[in-house]
Design an enzyme around this catalytic site. Structure first.
Site, mmCIF file in Angstrom:
data_model
loop_
_atom_site.group_PDB
_atom_site.id
_atom_site.type_symbol
_atom_site.label_atom_id
_atom_site.label_comp_id
_atom_site.label_asym_id
_atom_site.label_seq_id
_atom_site.Cartn_x
_atom_site.Cartn_y
_atom_site.Cartn_z
ATOM 1 N N GLU A 6 1.101 -1.200 -0.133
ATOM 2 C CA GLU A 6 -0.010 0.235 0.204
ATOM 3 C C GLU A 6 0.994 1.080 0.066
ATOM 4 O OE1 GLU A 6 -4.987 -0.884 1.093
ATOM 5 O OE2 GLU A 6 -3.521 -1.406 2.817
ATOM 6 N N GLU A 18 -4.053 -8.896 2.794
ATOM 7 C CA GLU A 18 -5.393 -8.915 3.963
ATOM 8 C C GLU A 18 -6.676 -9.423 3.923
ATOM 9 O OE1 GLU A 18 -3.233 -4.671 3.456
ATOM 10 O OE2 GLU A 18 -3.424 -6.226 2.430
#
Length: 266
Positions: free
Chosen positions: A120, A140
């Site tokens: 990210e 995730e």
């Protein structure tokens, strides 16, 4: 700036090198790391002598994302930095380049794991270099979590949607060569040389007119989601003033005189 216990800072010429420095945890995010990162972005923005930034990791890893032990309730390391987070509740998002974009170019030099929050943060960088053994991925969903660092918005704008959705929905690891093939990174180099390559690119940027470099970067991001006609108008508004600068005149003069230009941000 001096950094923190989990973020080291050094200057290499006109480049600020920020190193995630928690190798025992594959540089998993910690509060000292986030504070150091945000302070690093601000320091680069505020110092005109800095023309580029390189972000890398210590100990053969880039960043393994959030500290899952802390997330499970064991507590985030670096409690003495909690006042910074209380004073600026958005600090962690700025540190991760979700809510802050440095005006100087940011080059990622990746070795080893660059996963979850690491991938990210990567999406907030401008140019990306990785060692052959680097691994990327947004894990995730495998943990029942959501990649809330910006990936559901940014990733499909940076790589083809089919690849973005596969990465987001499978949570599988991506080796460096595959990450390069789908456009997530720009260079794959021998292991241990990502920083060297990133600094080489930074040096090329540093040799250019800093006002021009910053205006070009700003224009690319400002116009990314605009219709073409609006984007072209915005480009002129951003670009024309550059031609009136002393640096623009110096660049042309140096070319005619066959010498390196000396830019003064004027």
């Amino acid at each position: 700036m001096s950094g923190t216990e989990h973020l080291t800072v050094r200057r290499v010429g006109a480049t600020l090198v920020l190193t995630l420095n928690r190798p025992e945890a594959r540089n998993a995010l910690s509060l000292p790391m986030l504070v150091g990162l945000y302070d690093g972005w601000l320091a680069a923005d505020e110092d005109d002598a800095i023309r580029s930034i390189v972000l890398t990791g210590a100990g053969g890893a880039f960043c393994a994302g959030m500290d899952l032990k802390a997330l499970a309730g064991d507590g985030m390391t670096g409690e003495r930095y909690c006042d910074r987070l209380r004073d600026d509740p958005d600090l962690h998002w700025k540190a991760m380049l979700r809510h802050h974009r440095p005006r100087k170019p940011v080059i990622a030099a990746v070795e080893g794991h660059c996963v979850a929050g690491g991938t990210e943060i990567l999406q907030g960088t401008d140019i990306r270099v990785a060692g052959e053994s680097a691994v990327f991925g947004l894990f995730e969903v495998r943990r029942g979590l959501f990649p809330i660092g910006g990936s559901t918005v940014r990733l499909a704008r940076q790589i083809p949607r089919t690849h973005a959705l596969e990465m987001l929905l499978t949570g599988r690891p991506y080796p460096a060569r595959e990450a390069e093939r789908i456009g997530l990174i720009g260079h794959v180099v021998p292991d241990g040389t990502a920083l060297e390559k990133a600094l080489e690119i930074a040096e090329q940027i540093n040799a250019c007119g800093p006002l021009a470099v910053e205006a070009v970067k700003a224009s690319v991001y400002e116009t990314a989601e605009l219709p073409e006609t609006e984007g072209l108008k915005a480009e002129l508004e951003r670009g024309w003033p550059v031609f009136a600068t002393a640096d623009a005149k110096e660049g042309s003069l140096a070319f005619t005189q066959k010498r390196p230009p000396v830019y003064r941000r004027a």
